[in-house]
Design a protein around this motif. Structure first.
Motif, PDB file in Angstrom:
ATOM      1  N   PHE A   1       0.877  -1.172   0.000  1.00 32.05           N
ATOM      2  CA  PHE A   1       0.000   0.000   0.000  1.00 32.05           C
ATOM      3  C   PHE A   1       0.910   1.216   0.000  1.00 32.05           C
ATOM      4  CE2 PHE A   1      -4.402   1.437   1.704  1.00 32.05           C
ATOM      5  CZ  PHE A   1      -4.408   2.472   0.788  1.00 32.05           C
ATOM      6  N   LEU A   2       1.113   1.797  -1.175  1.00 30.65           N
ATOM      7  CA  LEU A   2       2.162   2.793  -1.361  1.00 30.65           C
ATOM      8  C   LEU A   2       1.640   3.990  -2.137  1.00 30.65           C
ATOM      9  CD1 LEU A   2       4.833   0.165  -2.383  1.00 30.65           C
ATOM     10  CD2 LEU A   2       4.890   1.461  -0.253  1.00 30.65           C
ATOM     11  N   GLY A   3       2.409   5.058  -2.141  1.00 26.73           N
ATOM     12  CA  GLY A   3       2.015   6.225  -2.898  1.00 26.73           C
ATOM     13  C   GLY A   3       3.102   7.275  -2.943  1.00 26.73           C
TER      14      GLY A   3
ATOM     15  N   VAL B   1      -1.885   9.456 -12.974  1.00 27.72           N
ATOM     16  CA  VAL B   1      -2.833   8.342 -13.038  1.00 27.72           C
ATOM     17  C   VAL B   1      -3.238   8.073 -14.489  1.00 27.72           C
ATOM     18  CG1 VAL B   1      -5.177   7.613 -12.427  1.00 27.72           C
ATOM     19  CG2 VAL B   1      -3.690   8.629 -10.686  1.00 27.72           C
ATOM     20  N   GLU B   2      -3.503   9.133 -15.249  1.00 25.85           N
ATOM     21  CA  GLU B   2      -3.895   8.967 -16.651  1.00 25.85           C
ATOM     22  C   GLU B   2      -2.720   8.470 -17.495  1.00 25.85           C
ATOM     23  OE1 GLU B   2      -6.772   9.154 -18.106  1.00 25.85           O
ATOM     24  OE2 GLU B   2      -8.013   9.985 -16.501  1.00 25.85           O
ATOM     25  N   GLU B   3      -1.512   8.946 -17.205  1.00 32.09           N
ATOM     26  CA  GLU B   3      -0.329   8.453 -17.918  1.00 32.09           C
ATOM     27  C   GLU B   3      -0.113   6.970 -17.649  1.00 32.09           C
ATOM     28  OE1 GLU B   3       1.863   9.603 -20.102  1.00 32.09           O
ATOM     29  OE2 GLU B   3       0.880  11.547 -20.302  1.00 32.09           O
ATOM     30  N   MET B   4      -0.327   6.558 -16.409  1.00 32.65           N
ATOM     31  CA  MET B   4      -0.193   5.142 -16.063  1.00 32.65           C
ATOM     32  C   MET B   4      -1.226   4.315 -16.822  1.00 32.65           C
ATOM     33  SD  MET B   4       2.285   4.623 -13.794  1.00 32.65           S
ATOM     34  CE  MET B   4       1.914   3.260 -12.685  1.00 32.65           C
ATOM     35  N   LYS B   5      -2.444   4.829 -16.911  1.00 30.74           N
ATOM     36  CA  LYS B   5      -3.481   4.129 -17.658  1.00 30.74           C
ATOM     37  C   LYS B   5      -3.069   3.963 -19.120  1.00 30.74           C
ATOM     38  CE  LYS B   5      -7.983   4.681 -19.703  1.00 30.74           C
ATOM     39  NZ  LYS B   5      -8.822   5.713 -20.319  1.00 30.74           N
ATOM     40  N   SER B   6      -2.458   4.990 -19.698  1.00 31.96           N
ATOM     41  CA  SER B   6      -2.028   4.903 -21.101  1.00 31.96           C
ATOM     42  C   SER B   6      -0.948   3.850 -21.279  1.00 31.96           C
ATOM     43  CB  SER B   6      -1.530   6.266 -21.588  1.00 31.96           C
ATOM     44  OG  SER B   6      -0.256   6.579 -21.035  1.00 31.96           O
ATOM     45  N   ARG B   7      -0.261   3.506 -20.193  1.00 28.05           N
ATOM     46  CA  ARG B   7       0.758   2.444 -20.216  1.00 28.05           C
ATOM     47  C   ARG B   7       0.182   1.120 -19.733  1.00 28.05           C
ATOM     48  NH1 ARG B   7       2.941   7.225 -19.952  1.00 28.05           N
ATOM     49  NH2 ARG B   7       5.031   7.599 -20.820  1.00 28.05           N
TER      50      ARG B   7
ATOM     51  N   ILE C   1      -3.692   2.637 -11.312  1.00 25.67           N
ATOM     52  CA  ILE C   1      -3.547   3.106  -9.937  1.00 25.67           C
ATOM     53  C   ILE C   1      -4.614   4.183  -9.736  1.00 25.67           C
ATOM     54  CG2 ILE C   1      -1.088   2.556  -9.799  1.00 25.67           C
ATOM     55  CD1 ILE C   1      -0.543   5.581 -10.116  1.00 25.67           C
ATOM     56  N   SER C   2      -4.610   4.838  -8.567  1.00 27.81           N
ATOM     57  CA  SER C   2      -5.574   5.902  -8.326  1.00 27.81           C
ATOM     58  C   SER C   2      -4.912   6.960  -7.453  1.00 27.81           C
ATOM     59  CB  SER C   2      -6.840   5.340  -7.682  1.00 27.81           C
ATOM     60  OG  SER C   2      -7.851   6.326  -7.610  1.00 27.81           O
ATOM     61  N   ARG C   3      -5.726   7.815  -6.826  1.00 26.42           N
ATOM     62  CA  ARG C   3      -5.189   8.853  -5.944  1.00 26.42           C
ATOM     63  C   ARG C   3      -6.133   9.056  -4.770  1.00 26.42           C
ATOM     64  NH1 ARG C   3      -6.790  14.516  -8.093  1.00 26.42           N
ATOM     65  NH2 ARG C   3      -8.604  14.058  -9.397  1.00 26.42           N
ATOM     66  N   ILE C   4      -5.586   9.559  -3.676  1.00 26.12           N
ATOM     67  CA  ILE C   4      -6.320   9.710  -2.429  1.00 26.12           C
ATOM     68  C   ILE C   4      -5.864  10.983  -1.730  1.00 26.12           C
ATOM     69  CG2 ILE C   4      -6.869   7.295  -1.926  1.00 26.12           C
ATOM     70  CD1 ILE C   4      -4.267   7.102  -0.366  1.00 26.12           C
ATOM     71  N   GLY C   5      -6.422  11.211  -0.544  1.00 28.61           N
ATOM     72  CA  GLY C   5      -6.015  12.326   0.289  1.00 28.61           C
ATOM     73  C   GLY C   5      -6.981  13.494   0.208  1.00 28.61           C
ATOM     74  N   ARG C   6      -6.937  14.315   1.216  1.00 25.51           N
ATOM     75  CA  ARG C   6      -7.800  15.488   1.307  1.00 25.51           C
ATOM     76  C   ARG C   6      -7.704  16.347   0.053  1.00 25.51           C
ATOM     77  NH1 ARG C   6      -9.281  17.549   5.689  1.00 25.51           N
ATOM     78  NH2 ARG C   6      -7.690  16.366   6.806  1.00 25.51           N
ATOM     79  N   ASP C   7      -6.501  16.473  -0.497  1.00 29.35           N
ATOM     80  CA  ASP C   7      -6.275  17.293  -1.682  1.00 29.35           C
ATOM     81  C   ASP C   7      -6.188  16.468  -2.959  1.00 29.35           C
ATOM     82  OD1 ASP C   7      -5.932  19.839  -0.190  1.00 29.35           O
ATOM     83  OD2 ASP C   7      -4.199  18.786   0.647  1.00 29.35           O
TER      84      ASP C   7
ATOM     85  N   VAL D   1      -2.215  12.480  -3.602  1.00 26.89           N
ATOM     86  CA  VAL D   1      -1.372  11.345  -3.224  1.00 26.89           C
ATOM     87  C   VAL D   1      -1.739  10.144  -4.098  1.00 26.89           C
ATOM     88  CG1 VAL D   1      -0.699   9.773  -1.367  1.00 26.89           C
ATOM     89  CG2 VAL D   1      -1.203  12.176  -0.846  1.00 26.89           C
ATOM     90  N   LEU D   2      -0.762   9.604  -4.795  1.00 24.96           N
ATOM     91  CA  LEU D   2      -1.016   8.407  -5.593  1.00 24.96           C
ATOM     92  C   LEU D   2      -1.372   7.250  -4.688  1.00 24.96           C
ATOM     93  CD1 LEU D   2       1.771   8.361  -8.339  1.00 24.96           C
ATOM     94  CD2 LEU D   2      -0.534   9.351  -8.447  1.00 24.96           C
ATOM     95  N   LYS D   3      -2.269   6.400  -5.165  1.00 22.53           N
ATOM     96  CA  LYS D   3      -2.721   5.235  -4.400  1.00 22.53           C
ATOM     97  C   LYS D   3      -2.355   3.978  -5.169  1.00 22.53           C
ATOM     98  CE  LYS D   3      -6.868   3.422  -2.089  1.00 22.53           C
ATOM     99  NZ  LYS D   3      -8.300   3.670  -1.859  1.00 22.53           N
ATOM    100  N   VAL D   4      -1.364   3.257  -4.663  1.00 18.52           N
ATOM    101  CA  VAL D   4      -0.914   1.996  -5.256  1.00 18.52           C
ATOM    102  C   VAL D   4      -1.243   0.902  -4.245  1.00 18.52           C
ATOM    103  CG1 VAL D   4       1.037   0.701  -6.194  1.00 18.52           C
ATOM    104  CG2 VAL D   4       0.919   3.198  -6.500  1.00 18.52           C
ATOM    105  N   ARG D   5      -2.309   0.149  -4.500  1.00 18.46           N
ATOM    106  CA  ARG D   5      -2.830  -0.845  -3.551  1.00 18.46           C
ATOM    107  C   ARG D   5      -3.347  -2.051  -4.338  1.00 18.46           C
ATOM    108  NH1 ARG D   5      -8.555   0.408  -1.304  1.00 18.46           N
ATOM    109  NH2 ARG D   5      -8.755  -0.093  -3.508  1.00 18.46           N
TER     110      ARG D   5
END
Length: 424
Positions: free
Chosen positions: A355-357, A375-381, A385-391, A394-398
């Motif tokens: 569980f990293l970011g 996140v969109e660049e990763m999808k193109s590859r 992954i996704s993103r989290i956090g109040r703002d 933060v990348l979400k790798v889980r």
């Protein structure tokens, strides 16, 4: 097969347009196996995000256990069934201390709702402490304490939301950050008591996943727990995201955080996609609640669910998935820290185990626009992954815990390339 546009239109006409879809151009998956999705186009995508298929999408052992038991017997728990007891014993054996009793449910929301119900009855209070950017479920009670998603329900009068500090964002000495956070807890408890609600419970994810995996001061969680118990409340650990070996070093997130909860809730990865949840607690708590409530759930703890849950635990054990998460997590964290050193817009590497970011900031301000571009660049590859956090910065790798040594370089290489593109 329907086109993407047609499928979205049909979706909007049935389940509505308000249930979110990932990515600017949604993906249409038709199958998955292990840690790989297959899209309607035939393209394969590496799953670096989903914790529900914990031991892998369409895991053969889990599917076989489900099918075999469904073809034999599936009935509620008002009849004796050895398989249900076998699974209960196996699950409880993963816990330490006096956490030796279990209530079964069907979702994480249901588990958290039950844990709150137990806490309210046994404490005689209604007040609850949560973080000020969190999510624990969809019931009415949980909607009134949701701070990390948009809900129509306002924060309940009986709820106090606490800001969880992040040492990666706060340059003050750690003792000062801890003292301020605990002073906030003291004030929240005093406010609940003055308002007549008292303190029934605190409810936290031990990794503070939705909050963006902040690096919290040592002693924060135990300090909160001590104060809640002194006020007569119960400590609930929400393990839906942080449990089942996710940290690599421990089976449960509360163990990793050094927390001894009164109740532990779990869901998603418990059934590898089959709807399951549970509340684990002590004999004393179960007896105090159970003796005064005829608690029954038609589908919870049925033999098929027990077969599935047991298969997940056996698969984790036989394949050494927690140890694999520990080893690969250390490798991944080292690579993420190197990327943080190389790119000035990466404030810090986050997380532990699988569980990293990465926390993105520009001139000290959160940079969610960079996170969404990565996140969109990763999808193109073809890596998800996704993103989290109040703002949302933060990348979400889980990924599934079945994510292995062959897949890790694919994800990390794609991430390195993506970082180069967004700030190239």
């Amino acid at each position: 097969m329907s086109s993407t546009a047609d499928l979205i239109a049909r979706r909007n006409r049935t389940i509505g347009p308000y249930s979110p879809l990932f990515y600017r151009e949604p993906l249409h998956f038709v199958s998955a196996r292990g840690v790989w999705f297959t899209e309607a186009s035939g393209d394969r995508y590496l799953d670096g995000y989903n914790n529900v298929p914990h031991v892998g999408h369409a895991n053969e052992r889990v599917v076989r256990a489900l099918a075999d038991q469904a073809a034999t017997l599936n009935v509620h728990t008002r009849y004796l069934n050895e398989r249900v007891i076998d699974y209960s014993e196996r699950l409880l054996a993963t816990f330490a201390g006096d956490l030796d009793r279990v209530f079964f449910g069907n979702s994480g929301s249901e588990a958290n709702e039950l844990a709150l119900r137990i806490s309210r009855q046994l404490s005689g209070a209604t007040g609850v402490l949560v973080s000020d950017y969190s999510y624990h479920g969809t019931t009415i009670a949980l909607a009134e304490m949701t701070t990390g998603l948009e809900t129509r329900e306002p924060l309940g009068a009986h709820v106090r939301a606490i800001r969880i500090p992040d040492l990666d964002r706060d340059a003050r000495p750690e003792p000062a950050v801890l003292a301020d956070a605990l002073a906030q807890v003291d004030a929240a408890i005093a406010s609940l008591q003055e308002a007549g609600f008292g303190v029934a419970a605190c409810l936290f994810d031990p990794l503070f996943s939705t909050e963006g995996m902040p690096r919290v001061p040592r002693g924060l969680l135990t300090g909160i727990a001590d104060r809640v118990r002194a006020a007569g409340g119960f400590v609930i650990a929400d393990e839906v995201q942080s449990g089942f070996g996710r940290t690599g070093s421990h089976m449960w997130g509360h163990e990793y955080a050094g927390l001894a909860p009164d109740l532990v809730t779990m869901g998603k990865p418990m059934g590898n996609g089959h709807p399951m949840s549970a509340v684990v607690t002590s004999e004393g708590v179960l007896d105090a609640f159970g003796s005064r409530n005829e608690f029954f759930n038609t589908f919870a703890g049925n033999p098929v669910s027990a077969a599935v849950g047991e298969a997940v635990l056996l698969e984790m054990e036989d394949r050494g998935l927690r140890e694999q998460a520990r080893v690969l997590g250390l490798q991944a964290r080292a690579r993420l820290e190197a990327l943080a050193e190389r790119h000035e817009f990466v404030r810090a590497a986050k997380g532990t185990g699988m569980f990293l970011g990465l926390d993105f900031a520009v001139d000290g301000a959160p940079a969610p626009e960079l996170a969404v571009r990565v996140v969109e660049e990763m999808k193109s590859r073809r890596v998800l992954i996704s993103r989290i956090g109040r703002d949302r910065n933060v990348l979400k790798v889980r990924p599934p815990l079945a994510f292995g040594a062959a897949e890790l370089p694919i994800l990390l290489d794609a991430l390195e390339e993506s970082l180069g593109v967004v700030r190239g």
